[in-house]
Design a protein around this motif. Structure first.
Motif, mmCIF file in Angstrom:
data_model
loop_
_atom_site.group_PDB
_atom_site.id
_atom_site.type_symbol
_atom_site.label_atom_id
_atom_site.label_comp_id
_atom_site.label_asym_id
_atom_site.label_seq_id
_atom_site.Cartn_x
_atom_site.Cartn_y
_atom_site.Cartn_z
ATOM 1 N N ILE A 40 0.939 -1.120 0.017
ATOM 2 C CA ILE A 40 -0.005 0.008 -0.115
ATOM 3 C C ILE A 40 0.709 1.156 0.195
ATOM 4 O O ILE A 40 1.839 1.211 0.650
ATOM 5 N N ALA A 41 0.724 2.040 -1.026
ATOM 6 C CA ALA A 41 1.297 3.607 -0.940
ATOM 7 C C ALA A 41 0.428 4.360 -0.162
ATOM 8 O O ALA A 41 -0.964 4.565 -0.746
ATOM 9 N N PHE A 42 0.822 5.337 0.615
ATOM 10 C CA PHE A 42 0.138 6.324 1.310
ATOM 11 C C PHE A 42 0.308 7.492 0.779
ATOM 12 O O PHE A 42 1.538 8.059 0.331
ATOM 13 N N GLU A 43 -0.538 8.766 0.827
ATOM 14 C CA GLU A 43 -0.299 9.990 0.580
ATOM 15 C C GLU A 43 -0.974 10.925 1.531
ATOM 16 O O GLU A 43 -1.861 10.297 2.220
ATOM 17 N N GLU A 44 -0.790 12.005 1.679
ATOM 18 C CA GLU A 44 -1.178 13.005 2.855
ATOM 19 C C GLU A 44 -2.544 13.474 2.393
ATOM 20 O O GLU A 44 -2.771 13.526 1.294
ATOM 21 N N CYS A 45 -3.633 13.445 3.132
ATOM 22 C CA CYS A 45 -5.040 13.606 3.044
ATOM 23 C C CYS A 45 -4.956 15.398 2.413
ATOM 24 O O CYS A 45 -5.693 15.499 1.514
ATOM 25 N N VAL A 46 -4.335 16.083 3.341
ATOM 26 C CA VAL A 46 -4.044 17.563 2.937
ATOM 27 C C VAL A 46 -2.860 17.691 3.046
ATOM 28 O O VAL A 46 -2.066 17.549 3.996
ATOM 29 N N SER A 47 -2.147 18.275 1.664
ATOM 30 C CA SER A 47 -0.788 18.263 1.486
ATOM 31 C C SER A 47 -0.071 19.034 2.445
ATOM 32 O O SER A 47 -0.765 20.137 2.723
ATOM 33 N N GLY A 48 0.870 18.914 3.389
ATOM 34 C CA GLY A 48 1.535 19.744 4.309
ATOM 35 C C GLY A 48 1.001 19.760 5.716
ATOM 36 O O GLY A 48 1.297 20.706 6.197
ATOM 37 N N GLU A 49 -0.432 19.017 6.028
ATOM 38 C CA GLU A 49 -1.151 19.377 7.064
ATOM 39 C C GLU A 49 -1.056 18.037 7.708
ATOM 40 O O GLU A 49 -1.338 16.869 7.027
ATOM 41 N N PRO A 50 -1.181 18.143 9.245
ATOM 42 C CA PRO A 50 -1.345 16.619 9.833
ATOM 43 C C PRO A 50 -2.718 16.383 10.124
ATOM 44 O O PRO A 50 -3.276 16.240 11.101
ATOM 45 N N ASN A 51 -3.212 15.921 8.815
ATOM 46 C CA ASN A 51 -4.687 15.335 8.907
ATOM 47 C C ASN A 51 -4.577 13.809 8.280
ATOM 48 O O ASN A 51 -5.731 13.643 7.923
ATOM 49 N N GLY A 52 -3.557 13.172 8.570
ATOM 50 C CA GLY A 52 -3.529 11.955 8.191
ATOM 51 C C GLY A 52 -3.230 11.518 7.035
ATOM 52 O O GLY A 52 -2.731 12.328 6.058
ATOM 53 N N VAL A 53 -3.503 10.175 6.354
ATOM 54 C CA VAL A 53 -3.093 9.870 5.084
ATOM 55 C C VAL A 53 -4.212 8.905 4.578
ATOM 56 O O VAL A 53 -4.927 8.516 5.277
ATOM 57 N N GLN A 54 -4.293 8.860 3.181
ATOM 58 C CA GLN A 54 -5.108 7.884 2.457
ATOM 59 C C GLN A 54 -4.342 7.188 1.467
ATOM 60 O O GLN A 54 -3.289 7.264 1.382
ATOM 61 N N VAL A 55 -4.960 6.014 0.993
ATOM 62 C CA VAL A 55 -4.401 5.099 0.226
ATOM 63 C C VAL A 55 -4.210 5.752 -1.134
ATOM 64 O O VAL A 55 -5.265 6.135 -1.665
ATOM 65 N N ALA A 56 -2.924 5.788 -1.896
ATOM 66 C CA ALA A 56 -2.872 6.609 -3.025
ATOM 67 C C ALA A 56 -2.767 5.467 -4.104
ATOM 68 O O ALA A 56 -3.035 5.721 -5.396
ATOM 69 N N GLN A 57 -2.052 4.191 -3.567
ATOM 70 C CA GLN A 57 -1.751 3.227 -4.716
ATOM 71 C C GLN A 57 -1.594 1.867 -3.943
ATOM 72 O O GLN A 57 -1.269 1.816 -2.805
ATOM 73 N N LEU A 58 -2.191 0.737 -4.763
ATOM 74 C CA LEU A 58 -1.960 -0.617 -4.321
ATOM 75 C C LEU A 58 -0.914 -1.289 -5.029
ATOM 76 O O LEU A 58 -1.043 -0.996 -6.514
#
Length: 148
Positions: free
Chosen positions: A1-19
């Protein structure tokens, strides 16, 4: 699983960007691109004496907990995921994900495709009283029970 920030540069967690093709998440079939990571397992260190040294600090004990990931940054989340290492006897990571409006559903794998991916995965973990052996590499520590 590849993750990315939910909101770029903010501490709001991550979401799945790619499998990753052929990876555990694809084999499992429940994880979708766009899912948000709610919690993940992390090894937490404690104690005062020199049983284990990490980054110059010395610890006598550790435990694995589920930590909230929705309000922390990308680097902290990746460090938490990486802490689930063979050094502490763990060969897995626990992820709690949630589908969102941005989640992209995938068609289920056919039985023949699932079997092919199972055959190609090569992941092999054996347990004995001395610890774990994953893909032929011995880990001399047996993990402590999870604290969740």
């Amino acid at each position: 699983i590849a993750f990315e920030e939910c909101v770029s540069g903010e501490p709001n967690g991550v979401q799945v960007a790619q499998l990753v093709d052929g990876g555990s998440a694809v084999l499992d079939g429940r994880v979708c691109v766009g899912d948000k990571l709610l919690r993940c397992s992390a090894v937490v260190l404690g104690g005062q004496a020199a049983l284990l040294s990490v980054g110059g600090q010395q610890y006598t004990s550790w435990k694995r907990e589920l930590i909230e990931c929705t309000n922390i940054g990308f680097d902290e989340i990746m460090a938490a995921i990486e802490s689930n290492s063979g050094r502490f006897g763990y060969t897995d990571v626990v992820l709690e994900l949630q589908h969102t409006a941005a989640s992209v559903p995938r068609p289920p794998l056919s039985p023949s495709e699932r079997q092919r991916l199972d055959d190609e995965s090569g992941a092999n973990v054996d347990w004995d009283w001395a610890g774990t052996k994953s893909n032929g590499v011995q880990t001399p520590i047996r993990p402590r029970p999870d604290d969740f």
